[in-house]
Design a protein around this motif. Structure first.
Motif, PDB file in Angstrom:
ATOM      1  N   SER A  66      -9.423  11.803  10.112  1.00 36.77           N
ATOM      2  CA  SER A  66      -9.790  12.404  11.683  1.00 36.77           C
ATOM      3  C   SER A  66      -8.856  11.763  12.631  1.00 36.77           C
ATOM      4  CB  SER A  66     -10.914  11.464  11.941  1.00 36.77           C
ATOM      5  OG  SER A  66     -10.137   9.771  12.128  1.00 36.77           O
ATOM      6  N   ARG A  67      -7.443  11.098  11.708  1.00 36.85           N
ATOM      7  CA  ARG A  67      -6.617  10.600  12.802  1.00 36.85           C
ATOM      8  C   ARG A  67      -4.907  12.080  13.268  1.00 36.85           C
ATOM      9  NH1 ARG A  67     -10.323   7.416  14.947  1.00 36.85           N
ATOM     10  NH2 ARG A  67      -9.860   5.638  13.739  1.00 36.85           N
ATOM     11  N   THR A  68      -5.469  13.099  13.752  1.00 35.19           N
ATOM     12  CA  THR A  68      -5.050  14.673  13.538  1.00 35.19           C
ATOM     13  C   THR A  68      -3.944  14.589  14.726  1.00 35.19           C
ATOM     14  OG1 THR A  68      -6.832  15.872  14.109  1.00 35.19           O
ATOM     15  CG2 THR A  68      -6.282  15.490  11.642  1.00 35.19           C
ATOM     16  N   ALA A  69      -3.921  14.441  15.277  1.00 30.53           N
ATOM     17  CA  ALA A  69      -2.523  14.393  17.139  1.00 30.53           C
ATOM     18  C   ALA A  69      -1.288  13.446  16.102  1.00 30.53           C
ATOM     19  CB  ALA A  69      -2.969  12.493  17.652  1.00 30.53           C
ATOM     20  N   THR A  70      -1.057  12.861  14.961  1.00 27.18           N
ATOM     21  CA  THR A  70      -0.389  13.339  14.054  1.00 27.18           C
ATOM     22  C   THR A  70      -0.106  13.410  12.780  1.00 27.18           C
ATOM     23  OG1 THR A  70       0.361  10.690  14.064  1.00 27.18           O
ATOM     24  CG2 THR A  70       1.258  11.767  15.576  1.00 27.18           C
ATOM     25  N   PRO A  87      -2.342   9.486   4.407  1.00 28.92           N
ATOM     26  CA  PRO A  87      -2.677  10.128   3.207  1.00 28.92           C
ATOM     27  C   PRO A  87      -3.853   9.981   2.291  1.00 28.92           C
ATOM     28  CG  PRO A  87      -1.606   8.527   2.724  1.00 28.92           C
ATOM     29  CD  PRO A  87      -1.616   8.626   4.005  1.00 28.92           C
ATOM     30  N   ALA A  88      -4.741  10.600   1.990  1.00 27.29           N
ATOM     31  CA  ALA A  88      -6.241  10.409   1.200  1.00 27.29           C
ATOM     32  C   ALA A  88      -6.111   9.215   0.062  1.00 27.29           C
ATOM     33  CB  ALA A  88      -7.137  11.783   0.826  1.00 27.29           C
ATOM     34  N   LEU A  89      -7.285   8.513   0.073  1.00 31.66           N
ATOM     35  CA  LEU A  89      -7.085   7.332  -0.997  1.00 31.66           C
ATOM     36  C   LEU A  89      -7.878   7.874  -2.083  1.00 31.66           C
ATOM     37  CD1 LEU A  89      -8.319   4.144   1.240  1.00 31.66           C
ATOM     38  CD2 LEU A  89      -5.874   4.592  -0.088  1.00 31.66           C
ATOM     39  N   THR A  90      -7.506   7.752  -2.697  1.00 30.19           N
ATOM     40  CA  THR A  90      -7.782   8.146  -4.714  1.00 30.19           C
ATOM     41  C   THR A  90      -9.121   7.209  -5.219  1.00 30.19           C
ATOM     42  OG1 THR A  90      -6.361   7.243  -6.334  1.00 30.19           O
ATOM     43  CG2 THR A  90      -6.228   9.349  -4.804  1.00 30.19           C
ATOM     44  N   SER A 126     -18.924   7.791  -2.740  1.00 29.67           N
ATOM     45  CA  SER A 126     -19.344   8.086  -0.942  1.00 29.67           C
ATOM     46  C   SER A 126     -19.066   6.857  -0.483  1.00 29.67           C
ATOM     47  CB  SER A 126     -21.429   7.513  -0.781  1.00 29.67           C
ATOM     48  OG  SER A 126     -21.854   8.398  -2.070  1.00 29.67           O
ATOM     49  N   ALA A 127     -18.752   5.370  -0.488  1.00 26.61           N
ATOM     50  CA  ALA A 127     -17.344   5.069   0.387  1.00 26.61           C
ATOM     51  C   ALA A 127     -16.148   5.666   0.451  1.00 26.61           C
ATOM     52  CB  ALA A 127     -17.531   3.804  -0.440  1.00 26.61           C
ATOM     53  N   LEU A 128     -16.054   6.030  -0.805  1.00 27.36           N
ATOM     54  CA  LEU A 128     -14.760   7.001  -0.214  1.00 27.36           C
ATOM     55  C   LEU A 128     -14.135   7.344   0.450  1.00 27.36           C
ATOM     56  CD1 LEU A 128     -11.310   7.087  -1.502  1.00 27.36           C
ATOM     57  CD2 LEU A 128     -12.296   8.532  -3.255  1.00 27.36           C
ATOM     58  N   ALA A 129     -15.706   8.537   0.346  1.00 25.07           N
ATOM     59  CA  ALA A 129     -15.910   9.202   1.134  1.00 25.07           C
ATOM     60  C   ALA A 129     -15.477   9.370   2.826  1.00 25.07           C
ATOM     61  CB  ALA A 129     -16.389  10.773   0.761  1.00 25.07           C
ATOM     62  N   ASP A 130     -16.384   8.090   3.535  1.00 26.18           N
ATOM     63  CA  ASP A 130     -16.102   7.731   4.782  1.00 26.18           C
ATOM     64  C   ASP A 130     -15.178   7.268   5.226  1.00 26.18           C
ATOM     65  OD1 ASP A 130     -19.169   7.987   4.897  1.00 26.18           O
ATOM     66  OD2 ASP A 130     -19.993   6.308   4.638  1.00 26.18           O
ATOM     67  N   VAL A 131     -14.047   6.320   3.931  1.00 27.67           N
ATOM     68  CA  VAL A 131     -12.855   5.656   4.497  1.00 27.67           C
ATOM     69  C   VAL A 131     -12.028   6.998   4.690  1.00 27.67           C
ATOM     70  CG1 VAL A 131     -11.510   4.204   3.687  1.00 27.67           C
ATOM     71  CG2 VAL A 131     -13.221   3.797   2.823  1.00 27.67           C
ATOM     72  N   ASN A 132     -11.659   7.969   4.038  1.00 28.62           N
ATOM     73  CA  ASN A 132     -10.758   9.510   3.843  1.00 28.62           C
ATOM     74  C   ASN A 132     -11.512   9.675   5.181  1.00 28.62           C
ATOM     75  OD1 ASN A 132      -8.955   8.689   2.087  1.00 28.62           O
ATOM     76  ND2 ASN A 132     -10.291   9.432   0.503  1.00 28.62           N
ATOM     77  N   ALA A 192       0.608  -1.169  -0.217  1.00 31.75           N
ATOM     78  CA  ALA A 192       0.369   0.196   0.168  1.00 31.75           C
ATOM     79  C   ALA A 192       1.104   1.010  -0.248  1.00 31.75           C
ATOM     80  CB  ALA A 192      -1.065  -0.168   1.389  1.00 31.75           C
ATOM     81  N   TYR A 193       2.095   1.198   1.047  1.00 33.50           N
ATOM     82  CA  TYR A 193       2.903   2.319   0.816  1.00 33.50           C
ATOM     83  C   TYR A 193       3.978   2.295  -0.482  1.00 33.50           C
ATOM     84  CZ  TYR A 193       0.777   4.089   4.536  1.00 33.50           C
ATOM     85  OH  TYR A 193      -1.210   4.543   4.792  1.00 33.50           O
ATOM     86  N   GLY A 194       4.248   1.412  -0.489  1.00 34.65           N
ATOM     87  CA  GLY A 194       5.110   1.199  -2.084  1.00 34.65           C
ATOM     88  C   GLY A 194       6.718   1.633  -1.354  1.00 34.65           C
ATOM     89  N   ALA A 195       7.130   2.721  -1.610  1.00 33.83           N
ATOM     90  CA  ALA A 195       8.492   2.909  -1.323  1.00 33.83           C
ATOM     91  C   ALA A 195       8.547   3.917  -0.211  1.00 33.83           C
ATOM     92  CB  ALA A 195       9.491   4.244  -2.257  1.00 33.83           C
ATOM     93  N   VAL A 196       7.616   4.363   0.582  1.00 41.86           N
ATOM     94  CA  VAL A 196       7.318   5.053   1.884  1.00 41.86           C
ATOM     95  C   VAL A 196       7.414   3.698   2.831  1.00 41.86           C
ATOM     96  CG1 VAL A 196       6.098   6.355   3.144  1.00 41.86           C
ATOM     97  CG2 VAL A 196       5.976   7.434   0.671  1.00 41.86           C
ATOM     98  N   ASP A 197       7.934   3.907   3.930  1.00 44.85           N
ATOM     99  CA  ASP A 197       7.818   2.740   4.867  1.00 44.85           C
ATOM    100  C   ASP A 197       6.462   3.038   5.591  1.00 44.85           C
ATOM    101  OD1 ASP A 197       9.707   0.722   7.183  1.00 44.85           O
ATOM    102  OD2 ASP A 197       7.949   2.284   8.788  1.00 44.85           O
TER     103      ASP A 197
END
Length: 564
Positions: A482-486, A490-493, A471-477, A326-331
């Protein structure tokens, strides 16, 4: 609230459970509910046992093991040839070769059967109660009976119908069971209170809505558990959407900015929780969810040098690779749900002396060399200034100081893959602050329903009903954002069922949802790590042989599930 619940559970300790679990019979000592108790006390004594078995149900070796180690999220090898052998039951569980004599299957069944029995006892006793709480408690007991039956249906393919403690239970399956559970939840929905009034540790209105949504989403599976494929009727999906909408609109729950606080020691007040096992320390909770996976040489509490882990299960390489892909080159640690660093020594090797109050082990998925409090002869090592000395950990407790506590991706049932240090570990729930043994006195409530799942269920229902990917994408994103403490993920497309299944794994790993998710998404007969069995009959577990033997006096009453 604490005082009230503590009183309830104290009264509950007087309950006597009859040895036969299958027929759901139970006795209550005369002294418990006699005229010496005021009506309110007697009502408390009836409702408390309905909830008090939840910690037993959500044990590491029972409900957790059956719903996680049977999937691609968790695996438990025979570690080092010395630990977790248990006559091969965890190997068999992962390979879908569990038998009807598995003690963890039996314990799970017995706990559910006793919990249903206690609910029936409460419903019966509250019928004549004059307590002001009688109607509410009766609704809660009836709702909890429905919940326990829903778990029984999910795991064993049956439900029990019984109202009179003196009458034999009727066993139902399939659509009949779905309709029965639905009718019970609908009947009590107007009576139960808001979560804001009773907290997440008791059945509340949002919890009932959430259980209804979960029931409707899984109903196609429950109706025909062995079907090669499942059809999700629009009528069911509309109901999922209706009840998830109700929860979201009610404002009774809010997504948590800090992901790991959902599973922290103070999570009873975390607004994301909708329904949970009340595990506050004064209620004598257990710490098994935090201790089960980490090393026996990880000691998370500065105050208790005997409180450690046990080198239990780890995630499979298959599940880990889903993050990598899912994250590819990013850890994957880019995702705040994957990992949270609490000790600076991981990034600054010089930080080897820590104040006791600042000492916390990392959370999430733990990889590679682990650091922690160092011990000599059972006591923590101290720096010259009295601070706790931390450093690279080795397997000292196993007399293997040559073996680093260095968690590897490799884990399987080979000798090399079964060593003490194999597999990336999970520390999702925070280690209980007063758990002097590592096993007891858990603080963190164990999640049954939380708001993120409500959004995810709504997204799934929209996809399954009309392929409403937007609509499903909007709910998932929305959940991701929401996890803004850190830094939030990234949003899915794009969104489809395969991506949603992956996302549910990222959000809910080790929350005991994976087995039902894999079945519903058509993934449970796949191959992973040491599992190749594709038998659809293994979607549910065998009914314990002791239960069948115990019911043998009634011909045909309890039939073993197919395939066992």
């Amino acid at each position: 609230m604490k005082k009230k619940i503590s009183l309830i559970l104290t009264v509950a300790s007087l309950l006597f459970i009859a040895p036969g679990c299958t027929n759901l019979d139970e006795q209550v000592l005369d002294e418990t509910l006699n005229a010496n108790l005021a009506p309110e006390e007697a009502a408390n004594g009836l409702i408390a046992p309905v909830y008090s078995l939840l910690p037993n149900l959500f044990q590491h070796t029972t409900y957790f093991a059956l719903n996680e180690i049977s999937t691609d999220e968790a695996i438990l090898p025979y570690r080092g040839g010395t630990d977790w052998g248990d006559n091969g039951i965890y190997l068999a569980l992962h390979q879908h070769n569990t038998t009807s004599t598995d003690p963890n299957v039996t314990t799970t069944w017995n706990t559910l059967a006793q919990a249903i029995s206690r609910s029936i006892t409460a419903i019966s006793g509250l019928k004549t109660s004059t307590a002001s709480t009688a109607a509410l408690y009766s609704a809660e007991a009836r709702g909890m009976r429905a919940y326990y039956n829903m778990v029984m249906l999910d795991m064993f393919g049956i439900a029990f119908v019984k109202d009179d403690p003196n009458v034999e239970s009727v066993i139902i399956r399939g659509d009949e069971a779905v309709k029965y559970i639905e009718s019970e939840l609908l009947a009590i929905e107007p009576v139960v209170q808001l979560k804001s009034a009773v907290g997440p540790g008791r059945l509340n209105k949002a919890a009932v809505w959430g259980l209804l949504a979960r029931l409707y989403l899984n109903a196609p599976v429950y109706r025909n558990i062995y079907s090669p494929t499942f059809t999700f009727p629009a009528e069911d999906m509309d109901k999922v959407i209706t009840y998830t909408d109700k929860i979201i609109a009610s404002g009774q729950a809010k997504l948590s900015a800090d992901y790991f606080s959902i599973f922290g020691n103070a999570n009873h007040n975390n607004e994301e929780l909708i329904f949970a096992v009340d595990q506050r320390a004064d209620l004598n909770g257990h710490n098994r969810m935090a201790y089960f996976s980490i090393s026996g040489d990880q000691f998370p509490l500065a105050a208790y040098p005997a409180a450690n882990g046990t080198d239990g299960p780890a995630i499979t390489s298959d599940f880990y690779q889903s993050w990598v892909q899912a994250y590819g080159a990013v850890d994957p640690s880019r995702d705040p749900r994957f990992y949270k660093q609490n000790m600076s020594v991981y990034t600054n090797a010089a930080d080897t002396c820590i104040n006791d109050s600042d000492y916390k082990i990392n959370r999430g998925i733990l990889r590679g060399q682990q650091y922690g409090a160092l011990r000599v002869n059972g006591a923590f090592v101290r720096c010259p200034d009295g601070k706790l000395k931390v450093g690279k950990l080795t397997y000292v407790t196993r007399n293997r100081s040559d073996l680093a506590v260095n968690f590897s991706e490799l884990i399987d049932f080979t000798t090399a893959g079964s060593n003490y240090n194999t597999g990336f570990r999970v520390e999702k729930y925070e280690f209980g602050s007063e758990s002097n043994t590592g096993r007891n006195k858990g603080d963190a409530d164990i999640v049954i329903l939380r708001l993120a799942d409500i959004y995810m269920m709504r997204a799934e229902a929209k996809l399954r009903k009309s392929n409403d990917a937007a609509s499903a994408l909007a709910d998932v994103n929305f959940v991701r954002a929401s996890r803004t403490a850190t830094l939030a993920p990234p949003a899915l497309t794009t969104m489809n069922l395969d991506l949603l299944f992956r996302e549910r794994g990222f959000e809910f790993y080790w929350e005991m949802l994976r087995r039902s998710d894999m079945i519903r998404f058509g993934k449970y007969e796949g191959k992973w790590t040491e599992k190749t069995n594709a038998d659809v009959k293994k979607r549910i577990f065998p009914i314990p042989q002791t239960a069948i033997d115990g019911a043998s006096n009634v011909a045909g009453y309890l039939k073993q599930n197919d395939g066992y």
